[in-house]
Scaffold this motif. Structure first.
Motif, PDB file in Angstrom:
ATOM      1  N   TRP A 186       0.845  -1.193   0.000  1.00 43.29           N
ATOM      2  CA  TRP A 186       0.000   0.000   0.000  1.00 43.29           C
ATOM      3  C   TRP A 186       0.877   1.238   0.000  1.00 43.29           C
ATOM      4  O   TRP A 186       2.052   1.188   0.312  1.00 43.29           O
ATOM      5  CB  TRP A 186      -0.969   0.001   1.180  1.00 43.29           C
ATOM      6  CG  TRP A 186      -0.340   0.048   2.545  1.00 43.29           C
ATOM      7  CD1 TRP A 186      -0.173   1.155   3.330  1.00 43.29           C
ATOM      8  CD2 TRP A 186       0.207  -1.048   3.295  1.00 43.29           C
ATOM      9  NE1 TRP A 186       0.434   0.808   4.517  1.00 43.29           N
ATOM     10  CE2 TRP A 186       0.676  -0.535   4.524  1.00 43.29           C
ATOM     11  CE3 TRP A 186       0.346  -2.408   3.037  1.00 43.29           C
ATOM     12  CZ2 TRP A 186       1.274  -1.334   5.490  1.00 43.29           C
ATOM     13  CZ3 TRP A 186       0.949  -3.208   4.012  1.00 43.29           C
ATOM     14  CH2 TRP A 186       1.395  -2.671   5.212  1.00 43.29           C
ATOM     15  N   GLY A 187       0.283   2.372  -0.414  1.00 40.41           N
ATOM     16  CA  GLY A 187       0.997   3.645  -0.433  1.00 40.41           C
ATOM     17  C   GLY A 187       1.198   4.154  -1.846  1.00 40.41           C
ATOM     18  O   GLY A 187       0.444   3.845  -2.762  1.00 40.41           O
ATOM     19  N   ASN A 188       2.267   4.947  -2.037  1.00 42.24           N
ATOM     20  CA  ASN A 188       2.599   5.525  -3.329  1.00 42.24           C
ATOM     21  C   ASN A 188       2.987   4.423  -4.309  1.00 42.24           C
ATOM     22  O   ASN A 188       3.693   3.484  -3.956  1.00 42.24           O
ATOM     23  CB  ASN A 188       3.759   6.516  -3.170  1.00 42.24           C
ATOM     24  CG  ASN A 188       4.169   7.119  -4.493  1.00 42.24           C
ATOM     25  OD1 ASN A 188       4.941   6.526  -5.233  1.00 42.24           O
ATOM     26  ND2 ASN A 188       3.659   8.300  -4.783  1.00 42.24           N
ATOM     27  N   ASP A 190      -2.004   4.753  -6.723  1.00 45.26           N
ATOM     28  CA  ASP A 190      -1.699   4.711  -5.295  1.00 45.26           C
ATOM     29  C   ASP A 190      -2.780   3.923  -4.565  1.00 45.26           C
ATOM     30  O   ASP A 190      -3.931   3.877  -5.009  1.00 45.26           O
ATOM     31  CB  ASP A 190      -1.629   6.129  -4.721  1.00 45.26           C
ATOM     32  CG  ASP A 190      -0.483   6.952  -5.316  1.00 45.26           C
ATOM     33  OD1 ASP A 190       0.420   6.358  -5.938  1.00 45.26           O
ATOM     34  OD2 ASP A 190      -0.514   8.176  -5.154  1.00 45.26           O
ATOM     35  N   GLN A 191      -2.413   3.316  -3.445  1.00 40.47           N
ATOM     36  CA  GLN A 191      -3.355   2.503  -2.667  1.00 40.47           C
ATOM     37  C   GLN A 191      -3.366   2.981  -1.215  1.00 40.47           C
ATOM     38  O   GLN A 191      -2.313   3.035  -0.576  1.00 40.47           O
ATOM     39  CB  GLN A 191      -2.954   1.030  -2.720  1.00 40.47           C
ATOM     40  CG  GLN A 191      -2.949   0.448  -4.114  1.00 40.47           C
ATOM     41  CD  GLN A 191      -4.314   0.475  -4.762  1.00 40.47           C
ATOM     42  OE1 GLN A 191      -5.301   0.040  -4.178  1.00 40.47           O
ATOM     43  NE2 GLN A 191      -4.387   1.005  -5.977  1.00 40.47           N
ATOM     44  N   ASN A 192      -4.549   3.290  -0.709  1.00 41.55           N
ATOM     45  CA  ASN A 192      -4.691   3.748   0.673  1.00 41.55           C
ATOM     46  C   ASN A 192      -4.869   2.604   1.656  1.00 41.55           C
ATOM     47  O   ASN A 192      -4.793   2.815   2.863  1.00 41.55           O
ATOM     48  CB  ASN A 192      -5.866   4.708   0.802  1.00 41.55           C
ATOM     49  CG  ASN A 192      -5.609   5.998   0.053  1.00 41.55           C
ATOM     50  OD1 ASN A 192      -4.479   6.462  -0.007  1.00 41.55           O
ATOM     51  ND2 ASN A 192      -6.644   6.554  -0.543  1.00 41.55           N
ATOM     52  N   GLU A 193      -5.129   1.402   1.145  1.00 45.95           N
ATOM     53  CA  GLU A 193      -5.314   0.228   1.992  1.00 45.95           C
ATOM     54  C   GLU A 193      -4.470  -0.910   1.451  1.00 45.95           C
ATOM     55  O   GLU A 193      -4.186  -0.966   0.252  1.00 45.95           O
ATOM     56  CB  GLU A 193      -6.782  -0.192   2.005  1.00 45.95           C
ATOM     57  CG  GLU A 193      -7.698   0.823   2.642  1.00 45.95           C
ATOM     58  CD  GLU A 193      -9.142   0.357   2.656  1.00 45.95           C
ATOM     59  OE1 GLU A 193      -9.411  -0.815   2.324  1.00 45.95           O
ATOM     60  OE2 GLU A 193     -10.004   1.169   3.013  1.00 45.95           O
TER      61      GLU A 193
END
Length: 143
Positions: free
Chosen positions: A78-80, A93-96
């Motif tokens: 997860w993240g950038n 991008d992934q917030n989870e």
């Protein structure tokens, strides 16, 4: 159903590393044909299996992205994801946490600023992400 939810809330919620919500746990139990669980031993076995399946073995946090290597050899990211460093097949991008599809049997992770390397049980090394300077070891400088 609410009794099952209460049991799961008190017995599991704090033990799972945040990858499964209580709703997802109930869905997992419901789809395993255990529509009503009134056997405490059965419930204990289900909870233990869930806990074992989602136990974190290693956490990696670099730059603006993070990965978790799970005890079962799967990897969640997860993240950038500007350079595909999450290994998800896209650059969103992934917030989870998202499970990296097709990657299993991983024993260790190492990360650079925007690239990752995974050592698998068979001794092979898999890499993905930013590769401008050839850091993935592919013989070229393309991501």
């Amino acid at each position: 159903m609410s009794n099952l939810l209460e049991i799961l809330n008190t017995r599991v919620k704090e033990k799972i590393v945040g990858f499964l919500s209580i709703r997802e746990l109930i869905h997992l139990i419901m789809t395993s044909k255990a529509l009503f669980i009134n056997d405490a031993k059965l419930l204990d076995r289900i909870i233990e299996k869930i806990e074992q399946s989602y136990e974190v073995k290693q956490l990696v946090a670099v730059g603006n992205h993070s990965l978790a290597l799970m005890k079962d050899g799967s990897v969640w990211a997860w993240g950038n994801n500007e350079f595909g460093q999450l290994g998800l097949g896209h650059n969103d991008d992934q917030n989870e946490p998202q499970k990296i599809a097709g990657l299993s049997g991983v024993t260790q992770l190492v990360a650079g600023d925007a690239h990752l390397l995974a050592l698998k049980q068979d001794g092979s090394v898999w890499g993905w992400g930013y590769n401008k300077y050839g850091q993935l070891g592919l013989g070229h400088g393309r991501d």
